[in-house]
Write an enzyme that holds these catalytic residues in place. Structure first.
Site, mmCIF file in Angstrom:
data_model
loop_
_atom_site.group_PDB
_atom_site.id
_atom_site.type_symbol
_atom_site.label_atom_id
_atom_site.label_comp_id
_atom_site.label_asym_id
_atom_site.label_seq_id
_atom_site.Cartn_x
_atom_site.Cartn_y
_atom_site.Cartn_z
ATOM 1 N N HIS A 114 29.858 94.672 -42.337
ATOM 2 C CA HIS A 114 30.200 95.807 -41.687
ATOM 3 C C HIS A 114 29.591 96.778 -42.713
ATOM 4 C CE1 HIS A 114 33.144 98.722 -40.465
ATOM 5 N NE2 HIS A 114 34.111 97.155 -39.941
ATOM 6 N N GLU A 121 31.179 92.126 -31.316
ATOM 7 C CA GLU A 121 29.806 93.077 -31.297
ATOM 8 C C GLU A 121 29.073 92.133 -31.228
ATOM 9 O OE1 GLU A 121 30.699 95.746 -34.713
ATOM 10 O OE2 GLU A 121 33.010 96.156 -34.305
ATOM 11 N N MET A 146 41.649 91.396 -44.692
ATOM 12 C CA MET A 146 42.189 92.764 -43.584
ATOM 13 C C MET A 146 42.475 92.385 -42.894
ATOM 14 S SD MET A 146 38.450 94.091 -41.095
ATOM 15 C CE MET A 146 39.381 94.778 -40.559
ATOM 16 N N ASP A 198 35.259 83.906 -37.902
ATOM 17 C CA ASP A 198 35.170 84.505 -36.988
ATOM 18 C C ASP A 198 36.204 85.726 -37.023
ATOM 19 O OD1 ASP A 198 32.360 84.496 -35.432
ATOM 20 O OD2 ASP A 198 32.924 82.203 -34.805
ATOM 21 N N LEU A 221 45.047 100.847 -40.575
ATOM 22 C CA LEU A 221 43.796 101.133 -40.608
ATOM 23 C C LEU A 221 43.387 102.158 -40.503
ATOM 24 C CD1 LEU A 221 40.470 98.765 -38.989
ATOM 25 C CD2 LEU A 221 40.505 101.347 -39.485
ATOM 26 N N GLU A 233 34.190 92.204 -34.862
ATOM 27 C CA GLU A 233 33.010 92.339 -35.009
ATOM 28 C C GLU A 233 31.836 90.736 -35.366
ATOM 29 O OE1 GLU A 233 35.873 94.393 -38.197
ATOM 30 O OE2 GLU A 233 35.640 92.125 -37.510
ATOM 31 N N LEU A 271 40.427 102.792 -47.693
ATOM 32 C CA LEU A 271 39.512 103.308 -46.529
ATOM 33 C C LEU A 271 38.419 104.445 -45.930
ATOM 34 C CD1 LEU A 271 37.560 101.490 -44.374
ATOM 35 C CD2 LEU A 271 39.816 101.627 -42.885
ATOM 36 N N ARG A 285 45.319 93.179 -45.202
ATOM 37 C CA ARG A 285 46.076 93.968 -45.365
ATOM 38 C C ARG A 285 46.335 94.866 -44.337
ATOM 39 N NH1 ARG A 285 47.466 98.629 -46.802
ATOM 40 N NH2 ARG A 285 46.333 100.164 -48.033
ATOM 41 N N TYR A 286 46.176 94.279 -42.857
ATOM 42 C CA TYR A 286 46.516 95.746 -41.659
ATOM 43 C C TYR A 286 47.411 94.667 -40.333
ATOM 44 C CZ TYR A 286 42.625 97.788 -44.308
ATOM 45 O OH TYR A 286 41.646 99.073 -44.758
#
Length: 365
Positions: free
Chosen positions: A195, A280, A4, A273, A20, A276, A26, A92-93
């Site tokens: 996730h 998080e 991603m 890493d 995204l 997330e 998604l 992807r983003y």
């Protein structure tokens, strides 16, 4: 190497979020082309602050390139017949996006390529989305008779049960366990955190992601000798809709109420890493742990763990010499046998042609 991605700088946060929220693999939103940029603008200040807290950007590109370079060096030795090898990144983003990656492939005159998902466990919202975007880009280049449209493709679309992946995670868990008092090291419960996904995707669409995460965890626990009690937990829930649970933070709070004073968290679906893990888990979850009176230790992310780097090279080497009679999903010829099957609740008209393309000759018109 498909993933991603993440914004490398603070100025890239809003474009990242916009892409995204525009991704219909998604999420599906009413008036998505208009609503997605609005949501991205509204969320940017908060998310930008989070990236500022972890150093001003995501390290995922740096780690992916580090992993790719190490993998390529080992591949040259493991598979000299297909050497030289070079890793390219397709996010992807965030940059480098799929079209930027294809530009690099064309500039280098590449004739044969492997679309290697860096999500060990397959989901239509992650690997599926990346493959759909790659398929669209290939078709665009075919239409304009670009060299990129003639590249021969194969796919490593999932690898949840690879032995090297499990061993690398075990190695990281043992690093974390070594920081706990000896009398609780093998009693502390483990949260294998992945996730989360909206329940509409899991139960409505029939996405294979949850059982593939569970397969990875079972392999890891087998190697650990089932030493510690554990649960699979889920993080990164966004919005009020129902998501796959239990949530990682809620699990920690529940254990604290039950009297647990130590816990281990393991990022099981992330290969490096990024926000997330660094925000998080290392900041938000640690704050929850301190408030609850729990000593929480995190297993380091895979990043440049030597067994993991070798696993990447081994997978590609096996893949390049495989055919459809293979018994491991990363080494079954053009793609895994699983890729051919659409989710029972799939409503994406693009998935069928994409799967047929990658399962087939890959250079057919």
């Amino acid at each position: 190497m498909m993933n991603m991605g993440g914004p490398s700088t603070l100025d890239e946060v809003q474009p990242f979020l916009t892409r995204l929220f525009l991704d219909r693999d998604l999420m599906r939103l009413p008036l998505q082309s208009r609503l997605a940029p609005m949501i991205a603008r509204r969320r940017t200040p908060k998310v930008r602050d989070q990236y500022a807290t972890i150093g001003g950007g995501s390290p995922i590109l740096r780690w992916t390139r580090t992993q790719g370079e190490a993998m390529s060096r080992m591949l040259d030795e493991l598979s000299p017949a297909t050497a030289p090898h070079k890793a390219y990144v397709a996010f992807r983003y965030a940059s480098p996006l799929t079209d930027e990656c294809m530009d690099e492939l064309e500039a280098d005159g590449v004739k044969r390529a492997v679309a290697f998902s860096q999500y060990p466990q397959y989901s239509c919202s992650t690997t599926g989305s990346s493959l759909n975007e790659l398929y669209r880009e290939i078709q665009r280049r075919k239409a304009r008779h670009s060299p990129g449209g003639q590249i021969e493709w194969s796919v490593i679309d999932r690898w949840p049960t690879h032995d090297g992946l499990a061993q690398a995670i075990v190695n990281r868990i043992l690093e974390a366990v070594s920081t706990l008092p000896p009398d609780v090291a093998h009693k502390a419960p483990i949260m294998f955190s992945a996730h989360s996904l909206p329940m509409q995707v899991v139960s409505g669409r029939g996405d294979p992601y949850p059982p593939e995460v569970a397969a990875t965890v079972a392999n890891v626990m087998q190697k650990l000798g089932w030493s510690n009690p554990y649960r699979v937990t889920w993080q990164s829930k966004v919005g009020p809709a129902a998501w796959l649970g239990p949530q990682t933070a809620e699990t920690l709070q529940g254990w604290a109420k039950q009297g647990h004073k130590h816990a281990i968290v393991v990022p099981v679906a992330f290969t490096s890493d990024h926000i997330e893990t660094l925000y998080e888990l290392d900041i938000e979850l640690q704050e929850d742990a301190k408030e609850a009176g729990v000593q929480l230790v995190r297993a380091p992310s895979l990043n440049d763990e030597p067994v993991f780097l070798r696993a990447l090279a081994d997978m590609v080497s096996e893949h390049l010499s495989s055919d459809s009679r293979g018994t491991r999903p990363w080494a079954q010829g053009k793609a895994s046998h699983q890729l051919s099957l659409r989710c029972p609740g799939c409503t994406n008209e693009e998935c069928g042609p994409q799967k047929a393309f990658f399962m087939g000759s890959c250079i057919a018109a």
